[in-house]
Enzyme design. Structure first.
Site, PDB file in Angstrom:
ATOM      1  N   TYR A 207      -1.255  -3.329  -7.056  1.00  0.00           N
ATOM      2  CA  TYR A 207      -1.156  -4.089  -5.802  1.00  0.00           C
ATOM      3  C   TYR A 207      -2.473  -4.047  -5.013  1.00  0.00           C
ATOM      4  O   TYR A 207      -3.135  -2.998  -4.950  1.00  0.00           O
ATOM      5  CB  TYR A 207       0.005  -3.538  -4.943  1.00  0.00           C
ATOM      6  CG  TYR A 207      -0.035  -4.106  -3.562  1.00  0.00           C
ATOM      7  CD1 TYR A 207       0.469  -5.379  -3.310  1.00  0.00           C
ATOM      8  CD2 TYR A 207      -0.658  -3.422  -2.528  1.00  0.00           C
ATOM      9  CE1 TYR A 207       0.369  -5.934  -2.051  1.00  0.00           C
ATOM     10  CE2 TYR A 207      -0.754  -3.976  -1.264  1.00  0.00           C
ATOM     11  CZ  TYR A 207      -0.240  -5.231  -1.037  1.00  0.00           C
ATOM     12  OH  TYR A 207      -0.356  -5.785   0.208  1.00  0.00           O
TER      13      TYR A 207
ATOM     14  N   ASP B 288     -10.145  -9.395   8.714  1.00  0.00           N
ATOM     15  CA  ASP B 288      -9.506  -8.087   8.500  1.00  0.00           C
ATOM     16  C   ASP B 288     -10.441  -6.897   8.742  1.00  0.00           C
ATOM     17  O   ASP B 288     -10.004  -5.884   9.261  1.00  0.00           O
ATOM     18  CB  ASP B 288      -8.959  -8.019   7.062  1.00  0.00           C
ATOM     19  CG  ASP B 288      -8.001  -6.852   6.859  1.00  0.00           C
ATOM     20  OD1 ASP B 288      -7.176  -6.592   7.749  1.00  0.00           O
ATOM     21  OD2 ASP B 288      -8.080  -6.188   5.800  1.00  0.00           O
TER      22      ASP B 288
ATOM     23  N   CYS C 185      -0.189  -7.756  12.796  1.00  0.00           N
ATOM     24  CA  CYS C 185      -0.116  -8.164  14.203  1.00  0.00           C
ATOM     25  C   CYS C 185      -0.793  -9.512  14.426  1.00  0.00           C
ATOM     26  O   CYS C 185      -1.112  -9.866  15.563  1.00  0.00           O
ATOM     27  CB  CYS C 185      -0.750  -7.113  15.104  1.00  0.00           C
ATOM     28  SG  CYS C 185       0.277  -5.667  15.347  1.00  0.00           S
TER      29      CYS C 185
ATOM     30  N   LYS D 205      -9.524  -1.636   1.605  1.00  0.00           N
ATOM     31  CA  LYS D 205      -9.179  -0.542   2.514  1.00  0.00           C
ATOM     32  C   LYS D 205      -9.884   0.752   2.098  1.00  0.00           C
ATOM     33  O   LYS D 205     -10.298   1.545   2.950  1.00  0.00           O
ATOM     34  CB  LYS D 205      -7.665  -0.336   2.546  1.00  0.00           C
ATOM     35  CG  LYS D 205      -6.874  -1.585   2.907  1.00  0.00           C
ATOM     36  CD  LYS D 205      -7.218  -2.109   4.275  1.00  0.00           C
ATOM     37  CE  LYS D 205      -6.329  -3.287   4.659  1.00  0.00           C
ATOM     38  NZ  LYS D 205      -6.659  -3.840   5.969  1.00  0.00           N
TER      39      LYS D 205
ATOM     40  N   ARG E   2       0.842  -1.193   0.000  1.00  0.00           N
ATOM     41  CA  ARG E   2       0.000   0.000   0.000  1.00  0.00           C
ATOM     42  C   ARG E   2       0.879   1.246   0.000  1.00  0.00           C
ATOM     43  O   ARG E   2       1.930   1.265   0.630  1.00  0.00           O
ATOM     44  CB  ARG E   2      -0.913   0.012   1.226  1.00  0.00           C
ATOM     45  CG  ARG E   2      -2.069  -0.957   1.126  1.00  0.00           C
ATOM     46  CD  ARG E   2      -3.055  -0.795   2.256  1.00  0.00           C
ATOM     47  NE  ARG E   2      -2.528  -1.232   3.532  1.00  0.00           N
ATOM     48  CZ  ARG E   2      -2.113  -0.422   4.492  1.00  0.00           C
ATOM     49  NH1 ARG E   2      -2.167   0.892   4.335  1.00  0.00           N
ATOM     50  NH2 ARG E   2      -1.646  -0.892   5.628  1.00  0.00           N
TER      51      ARG E   2
HETATM   52  C1  OXD Z   1      -3.299  -4.375   5.842  1.00  0.00           C
HETATM   53  C2  OXD Z   1      -3.865  -5.491   5.073  1.00  0.00           C
HETATM   54  O1  OXD Z   1      -2.345  -3.739   5.377  1.00  0.00           O
HETATM   55  O2  OXD Z   1      -4.827  -6.099   5.558  1.00  0.00           O
HETATM   56  O3  OXD Z   1      -3.805  -4.097   6.937  1.00  0.00           O
HETATM   57  O4  OXD Z   1      -3.394  -5.769   3.954  1.00  0.00           O
HETATM   58 MN    MN Z   2      -5.603  -5.188   7.333  1.00  0.00          MN
END
Ligand code: OXD
Ligand code: MN
Length: 673
Positions: A266, A342, A319, A275, A123
């Site tokens: 990407y 996520d 994490c 996102k 990202r």
């Molecule tokens: C992040 C993902 O970057 O889920 O949080 O890809």
């Molecule tokens: Mn994520």
């Protein structure tokens, strides 16, 4: 929805007058009383083939596709239907073009490998913009651009950017088709890789399109890799396996519910559903409509009594959310079932409780480190029908990455397409290599995944990567205190030594790069939701699997043993467990985790649950500075929580109260509960 100022909507079959966005505007053919011969008029551009659809109920949507096609000038426009046949056709074409490598059909059926450009692997947060009309609405944690200026710059970049390519239109639903918490979106893209990835990550195709009625709101996404194959003058260039552009923009227009992304193929930049929509745009919709769009996994947790609890947990990126969402408990007779890994959307339901869905339909997980030992459920999930990006290729046509097996294969082709052996000095897979796979392939998928109304939440958990200070688990005193805890989530920038606090990288609610508006207003919105929920609000907890001892080693084994912490959380939601009150919240009696049998280092369990006042007071001072960054937007309630915490810590330190639970706590171990 409102669309950026654009050219008049073209009518079917009527050439559309181009504009500043597209090819040159022809001069008017209307003549007045002049005596000159009319100038020759260049031919009007035609709406690219396939763009115009008469059967699209939403005329905004139909007009928008035609206008974007006029701006970007693709050779053709294809509306995606989300069928199996479409997947087969598009993946086969990408294999022929060299965009994808087909993996061995026996070892990894219906699966493919993509290798990205080495400069397009993650990202691009510094190229990500929130273009609200007022800068203060973006707040200090977002890059901001004036929406009109940003549109003008994007118009220049997008003009003709799809020449020689196909423009795909992908309608999709975030959340179960037609569900009360679900939302609809449409992504335009010139990347077939994005199309097949979206077909995994969302409920994409005809079913979603059919739901977009004349007045249905939908979120517009325009994406281009920014690599046209033809110039306006007709000169051509060859395609490459991973087209992209050194100029990259990921831009959000919350006032228009639209997203424009340029230059990257990407995942997080190109799959706009994720996102961009499900967090940044959805967070602004949620603010306006009274719900929450969060960077959270979602699980169902069932204990020996058979009673189920639903838990949503927010952690910063990288994490271990995917591992926790697919956890295999070591505690006997406890079960974790997966709903999401996520993103979760949370909305007060008709009974006043908070309901949650996973709006996505796929996992976009980090491959390196995933193995039969660390996450066997993920390994089973990706056994087939998976797109791998930037992993290594084995000689028998399977995939490999660092950590997949303890011994690396003798020969691989690395993520850049070069030969690799264990003596190579660079990693075989990119550290951010990914798998993209349907949620429904997950063997621990919960039946609740199919619940279109979502699941009622019992607990919300916040976590970060903290080497110091933060106990293994604690329970907030109230919703307001829980919001304070969420707002202070952070990780040490460098591993701090025992007894000192390193500089903290703040990531409130794990949402630092994902809140689409002012972070201070977002905290206030969380407080407001708490008011709405009242005593029906879920309990809030904080966990930390990463605390280290004086020798720098982890105090807690993590992975399946985290089920001990989840079990305590589940029991606390039933309110039937004694706790130890500390200045930062309630922590378990050490024996309540049933962890003695784990053979932890002497005193490790007590240290995991101990609150040391001095470093915590240092941390409060850092929090004061952090809250100050948001000026008047920081809610007074959070300032109050900070001063109450400081007071509790000061009193506790002054009285030299040992906040650690006593070592000989005579509480029965609950291992086999
Ligand atoms: C992040 C993902 O970057 O889920 O949080 O890809
Ligand atoms: Mn994520």
């Amino acid at each position: 929805m409102s669309i950026p100022p654009v050219d008049p909507t073209p009518q079917p079959g009527t050439p559309h007058p181009p504009s500043r966005r597209g090819d040159p505007v022809p001069s008017s053919t209307t003549t007045h009383n002049h005596t000159f011969a009319p100038l020759p008029v260049p031919p009007l551009p035609e709406v690219p083939s396939g763009a115009w659809r008469h059967d699209v109920a939403n005329r905004d949507l139909a007009g928008w596709v035609a206008r974007i096609a006029l701006l970007t000038r693709p050779d053709e426009v294809v509306w995606c239907d989300g069928s199996e046949e479409e997947w087969a056709r598009m993946t086969a074409r990408m294999v022929d073009d060299g965009t994808l490598v087909r993996l061995d059909p026996t070892l990894r059926p219906s699966s493919f490998l993509a290798r990205s450009d080495p400069d397009d692997v993650a990202r691009v947060e510094d190229r990500t913009f929130v273009c609200s009309s007022r800068e203060e609405d973006a707040g200090p944690t977002n890059n901001w651009r004036d929406p009109l200026e940003m549109h003008a710059e994007l118009d220049g970049l997008f003009a003709g950017c799809m020449r020689g390519r196909t423009l795909y239109v992908v309608p999709y639903s975030m959340g179960p088709i037609g569900g009360p918490i679900s939302q609809l979106g449409v992504q335009i893209t010139d990347s077939p890789y994005a199309v097949v990835s979206l077909s995994i990550m969302t409920r994409a195709g005809d079913e979603a399109l059919a739901l977009i009625g004349p007045d249905t709101p939908w979120v517009a996404g325009v994406h281009s890799v920014g690599f046209p194959l033809r110039n306006a003058d007709g000169t051509r260039r060859d395609d490459v396996a991973w087209p992209c552009n050194p100029v990259k923009f990921v831009t959000h227009f919350p006032d228009e519910n639209s997203i424009w992304s340029f230059g990257s193929g990407y995942g997080g930049n190109a799959l706009l559903s994720k996102k961009c929509f499900a967090l940044r745009i959805a967070s602004t919709m949620a603010r306006d409509q009274g719900w929450l769009a969060e960077h959270m996994l979602l699980i169902k947790l069932t204990g020996p009594s058979g009673e189920a609890r639903h838990v949503a947990a927010a952690f910063p990126s990288a994490c271990g959310k995917t591992n926790l969402a697919m956890l295999e408990p070591t505690l006997p007779r406890w079960r974790v079932e997966t709903i999401g890994d996520d993103i979760a959307w949370l909305r007060p339901g008709p009974d006043g409780r908070l309901y949650a869905i996973n709006p996505e339909a796929g996992f976009f997980g980090v491959a390196p480190g995933t193995s039969e030992a660390t996450n066997p459920v993920a390994m089973a999930t990706i056994r087939e029908h998976t797109i791998f990006t930037n992993v290594a290729l084995t000689d028998d046509g399977d995939v490999w990455w660092e950590g997949k097996t303890s011994v690396a294969p003798a020969h691989l082709v690395d993520w850049r397409g070069n030969d690799w052996t264990p003596s190579s000095t660079t990693p075989a897979a990119h550290p951010n290599a990914r798998f993209t796979v349907p949620v429904e392939q997950c063997p621990t998928l919960s039946d609740d995944w199919f619940a279109s109304d979502g699941v009622p939440l019992d607990a919300i958990v916040f976590g970060g990567r903290r080497a110091t200070n933060v106990p293994l688990v604690s329970e907030a005193f109230s919703w307001q205190h829980g919001v304070f805890v969420g707002s202070t989530i952070s990780s040490e920038k460098t591993a701090a030594q025992e007894g000192t606090v390193g500089e903290l990288r703040r990531d409130p609610f794990g949402m630092l790069p994902f809140v689409g508006y002012n972070m201070g207003d977002y905290w206030q919105h969380w407080l407001d939701i708490g008011e709405t929920l009242g005593d029906k609000a879920p309990k809030i907890f904080q966990v930390n699997w990463f605390r280290k001892g004086a020798d720098g080693s982890f105090l807690w084994p993590g992975f399946g043993e985290n089920s001990r912490v989840l079990a305590w959380i589940a029991r606390r939601t039933a309110g039937n467990e004694t706790t130890v009150r500390t200045p930062i919240g309630f922590v378990p009696e050490p024996a309540a985790l049933g962890a003695r049998a784990l053979g932890l280092a002497d005193g490790a369990l007590e240290e995991l649950l101990t609150v040391h006042e001095e470093p915590w007071l240092d941390e409060c001072a850092q929090t004061e500075e952090f809250f100050g960054r948001f000026g008047a937007a920081t809610p007074q309630a959070l300032w109050d929580e900070l001063s109450e915490l400081t007071e509790r810590l000061t009193v506790s330190a002054r009285r030299r109260v040992v906040t650690a639970p006593p070592r000989d706590a005579r509480v029965e171990e609950v291992d086999a509960a």
